[in-house]
Design a protein around this motif. Structure first.
Motif, PDB file in Angstrom:
ATOM      1  N   GLN A 438       0.818  -1.212   0.000  1.00 54.88           N
ATOM      2  CA  GLN A 438       0.000   0.000   0.000  1.00 54.88           C
ATOM      3  C   GLN A 438       0.852   1.264   0.000  1.00 54.88           C
ATOM      4  OE1 GLN A 438      -4.322  -0.397   1.567  1.00 54.88           O
ATOM      5  NE2 GLN A 438      -2.984  -0.814   3.298  1.00 54.88           N
ATOM      6  N   GLN A 443      -3.599   3.544  -0.515  1.00 56.00           N
ATOM      7  CA  GLN A 443      -4.498   2.863   0.410  1.00 56.00           C
ATOM      8  C   GLN A 443      -5.670   2.233  -0.335  1.00 56.00           C
ATOM      9  OE1 GLN A 443      -3.908   2.585   3.862  1.00 56.00           O
ATOM     10  NE2 GLN A 443      -1.928   3.335   3.122  1.00 56.00           N
ATOM     11  N   HIS A 444      -6.057   1.022   0.090  1.00 54.23           N
ATOM     12  CA  HIS A 444      -7.166   0.292  -0.497  1.00 54.23           C
ATOM     13  C   HIS A 444      -8.208  -0.016   0.585  1.00 54.23           C
ATOM     14  CE1 HIS A 444      -4.169  -0.234  -3.602  1.00 54.23           C
ATOM     15  NE2 HIS A 444      -5.036  -0.835  -4.399  1.00 54.23           N
ATOM     16  N   HIS A 445      -9.442  -0.253   0.152  1.00 52.49           N
ATOM     17  CA  HIS A 445     -10.466  -0.714   1.095  1.00 52.49           C
ATOM     18  C   HIS A 445     -10.177  -2.174   1.439  1.00 52.49           C
ATOM     19  CE1 HIS A 445     -14.373  -1.166   3.052  1.00 52.49           C
ATOM     20  NE2 HIS A 445     -14.409  -2.361   2.493  1.00 52.49           N
ATOM     21  N   SER A 447     -11.515  -5.456   3.799  1.00 49.11           N
ATOM     22  CA  SER A 447     -12.544  -6.084   4.638  1.00 49.11           C
ATOM     23  C   SER A 447     -11.907  -7.228   5.416  1.00 49.11           C
ATOM     24  CB  SER A 447     -13.690  -6.617   3.771  1.00 49.11           C
ATOM     25  OG  SER A 447     -14.328  -5.577   3.093  1.00 49.11           O
ATOM     26  N   ALA A 465     -11.276  -2.180   7.436  1.00 49.27           N
ATOM     27  CA  ALA A 465     -12.348  -1.228   7.683  1.00 49.27           C
ATOM     28  C   ALA A 465     -13.576  -1.874   8.320  1.00 49.27           C
ATOM     29  CB  ALA A 465     -12.760  -0.555   6.371  1.00 49.27           C
ATOM     30  N   THR A 466     -13.808  -3.178   8.070  1.00 47.40           N
ATOM     31  CA  THR A 466     -15.008  -3.826   8.589  1.00 47.40           C
ATOM     32  C   THR A 466     -14.718  -5.280   8.936  1.00 47.40           C
ATOM     33  OG1 THR A 466     -15.714  -4.496   6.367  1.00 47.40           O
ATOM     34  CG2 THR A 466     -16.579  -2.414   7.197  1.00 47.40           C
ATOM     35  N   ALA A 477     -17.066  -7.431   1.247  1.00 52.44           N
ATOM     36  CA  ALA A 477     -16.527  -6.530   0.226  1.00 52.44           C
ATOM     37  C   ALA A 477     -17.300  -6.658  -1.081  1.00 52.44           C
ATOM     38  CB  ALA A 477     -15.052  -6.822  -0.008  1.00 52.44           C
ATOM     39  N   PHE A 480     -18.464  -3.670  -3.306  1.00 50.95           N
ATOM     40  CA  PHE A 480     -17.451  -2.852  -3.973  1.00 50.95           C
ATOM     41  C   PHE A 480     -17.038  -3.424  -5.333  1.00 50.95           C
ATOM     42  CE2 PHE A 480     -17.071  -2.017   0.561  1.00 50.95           C
ATOM     43  CZ  PHE A 480     -17.108  -0.628   0.577  1.00 50.95           C
ATOM     44  N   PRO A 488     -10.817  -3.644  -4.293  1.00 49.21           N
ATOM     45  CA  PRO A 488     -10.976  -3.942  -2.863  1.00 49.21           C
ATOM     46  C   PRO A 488     -10.192  -5.191  -2.476  1.00 49.21           C
ATOM     47  CG  PRO A 488     -12.921  -4.634  -4.074  1.00 49.21           C
ATOM     48  CD  PRO A 488     -12.039  -3.936  -5.066  1.00 49.21           C
ATOM     49  N   SER A 490     -10.004  -8.301   0.550  1.00 55.44           N
ATOM     50  CA  SER A 490     -10.675  -8.950   1.685  1.00 55.44           C
ATOM     51  C   SER A 490      -9.807 -10.084   2.192  1.00 55.44           C
ATOM     52  CB  SER A 490     -12.063  -9.470   1.289  1.00 55.44           C
ATOM     53  OG  SER A 490     -11.971 -10.410   0.241  1.00 55.44           O
TER      54      SER A 490
END
Length: 727
Positions: A438, A443-445, A447, A465-466, A477, A480, A488, A490
């Motif tokens: 990253q 930065q990436h999302h 999960s 994030a979750t 995810a 997305f 995204p 995960s």
């Protein structure tokens, strides 16, 4: 390989009638199952109930002798569905899992089971993981019991009460044709004690007999119009049968007290804490005899209205001790008393916290507030302040001790210690590599999922994030899956993959042409729940089918872009694969399987072998890593990107080098991650590996003496030169 073995303790399960059983709560519950003539047991491990699964696995020989079938289920839903064997046949069955997350997973099967009802006793043993020691969201099992009309037992946390609750639970289930939920709190699972045992019983009707004489009753199957009749049957027949059984067997307990105009109603699981709180207020003796009458609800659903009314009548006030929220019991009791015209004042959440664990201190303060309003004379008088002696020589007053009472105060004197990976954990380098990726790609999302890898959300990684549930990393995810500059990411573990992730995550991603990256952390075990074997474990398990690769399952549901990393400690390689997955032009799900054995389980496996080899005089090598303080610059990138507990700092010893240098503590297990991270990040040359040789050969001892002599000579020469320059 589970967290611990109960091979020795399970031999107590063989004792017979009249003998005294001593041990832990989990072991006592297992003995109660055997004494009750259980025919099958299934479940899914999770705190605080994991050890029950481990005990049952270690008691395999005893279970086989009694014709009791046991299996570790793929999920809580699988375990709950197993109770279908008790729907048509008079077979007693029990299942177990961690609540409330496990009950969430099992709720579909439980609703169907409770609707059609059962013929044989069906017992659901849930580990109630609520309070400060919990690892999940703060919820209670009570709502599940109410919504599906499943009777809920919450026994006093001592071995006699818990064993009785198991036996009563089966009988109550059969008497009311309804599944029964037995709630075991954390303290109850691990309490130690004793009880007088009974003989183990073979199932009166076995699974094999059921297969030989199959039965079918369409009125028990949840389909219209039968399902409409089930709801009526619950209220018309099953509920009254349960009430009558609970009253006739006196499952709830009444303890009298001399202060008869007040009383306490409490959940059975809170009994020990309530007695301790009363003792601290001088209202109970050391034998647990309370001065205030107690009504102990070992059955918290259904509430027995007659017993509540009888207990409350003639009292000026009663305190309801109900841990957690919503206040289901307190609201129920208000309705019961007002409908009956009983004017007794009912206190509860007005003097006790609405939410949070009811520790002894919390209950003591709640009791104090209750009695201050309704029976102040029962509270102990505050000791009078001692009068000073004027003839005493005056001395300087000692400085008062300052107690930090708030979290903010505490944070000023105690550094934060976020939960983290074990020393040498193979998951740590995965998140170091992801951090480095990253830094390059942005930065990436991300999960996250349930499991050890969830520690990546905390420092030093701060990723994710979750988290939505066990095996639901990829699913969380799914929304997305839209065209964007960044894909995204995960994450799920191997335990979560087999629990829920294969169909809900990977299969769903293939079906919907998901274009994100899914990382599956394969550490060979269900590590977060104690290190139990799973489908993809490498262990040769004589009772289970292992060595089923995740890769084959992933390819089987249609994944085309798949990379397998067989050594997660190679940070540079992991980083390269992640970057490739995030930048490739190929569409569809990108799955990375990162494999290395759980270090905790690896140490459990190899330490006994290593110690055995050393004691036998065989040559054995233990790897250790260190940092050369003369080379280390004090950049500390290794610590920032690793966070290993064994990686610390110390003074350099060089007056010209102000920053402390990195230092490897003795807890190091020699995984090499710190050096790999340092090399991947800044090509740091300060790390070195040392091999500690036990029982070395003659040539090795000779070489060691030679090396020691040369090093000693060089050290003495350097010291002489330094002294000369100093002069």
């Amino acid at each position: 390989m589970a967290e611990r073995s109960f091979k020795k303790e399970v031999q107590q399960l063989r004792i017979g009638a009249g003998e005294e059983f001593r041990g832990e709560g989990i072991l006592a519950v297992t003995k109660a199952l055997l004494q009750s003539g259980v025919g099958y047991v299934a479940g899914y491990q999770g705190s605080p109930i994991s050890h029950l699964m481990d005990v049952l696995a270690d008691a395999k020989d005893i279970l086989e002798e009694l014709d009791v079938h046991f299996e570790a289920s793929a999920s809580e839903a699988t375990a709950a569905a197993t109770l279908a064997a008790s729907v048509m046949y008079p077979i007693r069955g029990a299942v177990t899992w961690k609540s409330t997350v496990g009950t969430n997973v099992a709720s579909d099967a439980l609703a169907n089971l409770a609707s059609g009802g059962v013929t044989g006793g069906a017992l659901i043993i849930v580990g109630e993981d609520y309070g400060e020691g919990s690892s999940i969201m703060q919820e209670r099992s009570h709502a599940f019991a109410m919504k599906s009309q499943i009777w809920l037992l919450d026994p006093r946390p001592n071995l006699e009460s818990m064993v009785k609750a198991v036996e009563d639970g089966f009988a109550l289930s059969e008497a009311s044709k309804t599944p029964v939920m037995l709630q075991l709190r954390i303290r109850g699972c691990h309490v130690h004690g004793r009880f007088i045992a009974s003989d183990n019983r073979r199932p009166a009707f076995t699974l094999a007999q059921a297969l030989e004489a199959p039965r079918r009753d369409t009125s028990r199957i949840v389909l219209p119009p039968a399902s409409f009749l089930h709801e009526q049957e619950k209220i018309r027949d099953r509920w009254p049968a349960a009430i009558e059984f609970i009253k006739s067997r006196k499952l709830n307990e009444h303890f009298p007290g001399e202060l008869g105009d007040v009383g306490i109603i409490l959940q059975g699981g809170l009994y020990n804490g309530v007695i301790r709180a009363l003792q601290l207020l001088g209202l109970a003796d050391h034998f647990g005899n309370s001065r205030i009458p107690l009504y102990v609800m070992n059955v918290t659903y259904p509430v027995i209205e007659d017993e509540v009314i009888a207990f409350c009548q003639g009292k000026r006030a009663v305190l309801m001790m109900e841990e957690g929220q919503p206040d289901y019991l307190e609201q129920n009791l208000h309705a019961i008393l007002r409908r009956a015209g009983v004017q007794t004042r009912l206190a509860g959440k007005d003097v006790l916290p609405m939410a949070g664990e009811y520790t002894t201190q919390v209950m003591r303060e709640g009791l104090r507030a209750f009695l201050a309003s309704h029976r102040p004379d029962a509270l102990p008088a505050e000791p009078a302040a001692a009068q000073p002696d004027i003839t005493e020589i005056k001395r300087p007053k000692p400085q008062p001790i300052v107690f930090h009472k708030t979290a903010a105060d505490l944070a000023q004197v105690v550094p934060a210690r976020p939960a983290g990976f074990c020393t040498g954990c193979p998951e740590r380098p995965i998140f170091s590599a992801l951090t480095l990726a990253q830094e390059k790609l942005g930065q990436h999302h991300i999960s996250c999922d349930i499991g050890c890898h969830l520690f990546s959300i905390l420092p030093p990684f701060n990723l994710g994030a979750t988290t939505m549930g066990y095996g639901l990393g990829a699913s969380s995810a799914a929304a997305f899956n839209v065209p964007a500059a960044k894909r995204p990411i995960s994450i799920m573990g191997d335990g979560g993959f087999w629990h829920n992730g294969l169909a809900s995550g990977i299969g769903n991603a293939v079906f919907n042409k998901y274009d994100g990256v899914i990382v599956i952390v394969d550490n060979y075990y269900s590590s977060a729940t104690g290190g139990q074997d799973i489908l993809s474990s490498r262990a040769d398990n004589p009772d289970r089918s292992t060595n089923n690769p995740i890769e084959a399952a992933v390819r089987g549901v249609g994944v085309r872009w798949l990379r397998v990393i067989d050594r997660t400690y190679d940070v540079a390689r992991v980083r390269a694969v992640i970057e490739d997955a995030l930048t490739t032009d190929e569409k569809g799900p990108k799955v990375i399987i990162a494999q290395s054995e759980c270090m905790l389980n690896k140490q459990r496996r190899i330490k006994p072998l290593f110690n055995q080899a050393v004691k036998a005089g065989r040559r054995a090598i233990k790897e250790r890593f260190g940092v050369d303080p003369d080379v280390c610059t004090g950049d500390h990138a290794c610590i920032r990107l690793s966070g290993c507990p064994s990686l610390s700092i110390k003074d350099s010893g060089d007056p010209l080098k102000e920053d402390p240098v990195a230092h490897v503590e003795s807890s190091c297990v020699g995984c090499g991650n710190c050096g790999e991270v340092a090399h991947a990040a800044v090509l740091c040359p300060s790390f070195y590996r040392a091999d500690i040789v036990h029982n070395p050969g003659r040539a090795e001892r000779l070489m060691a003496r030679l090396r020691g002599a040369v090093i000693g000579y060089l050290q003495r020469r350097r010291a002489t030169r330094l002294t000369r320059y100093a002069l």
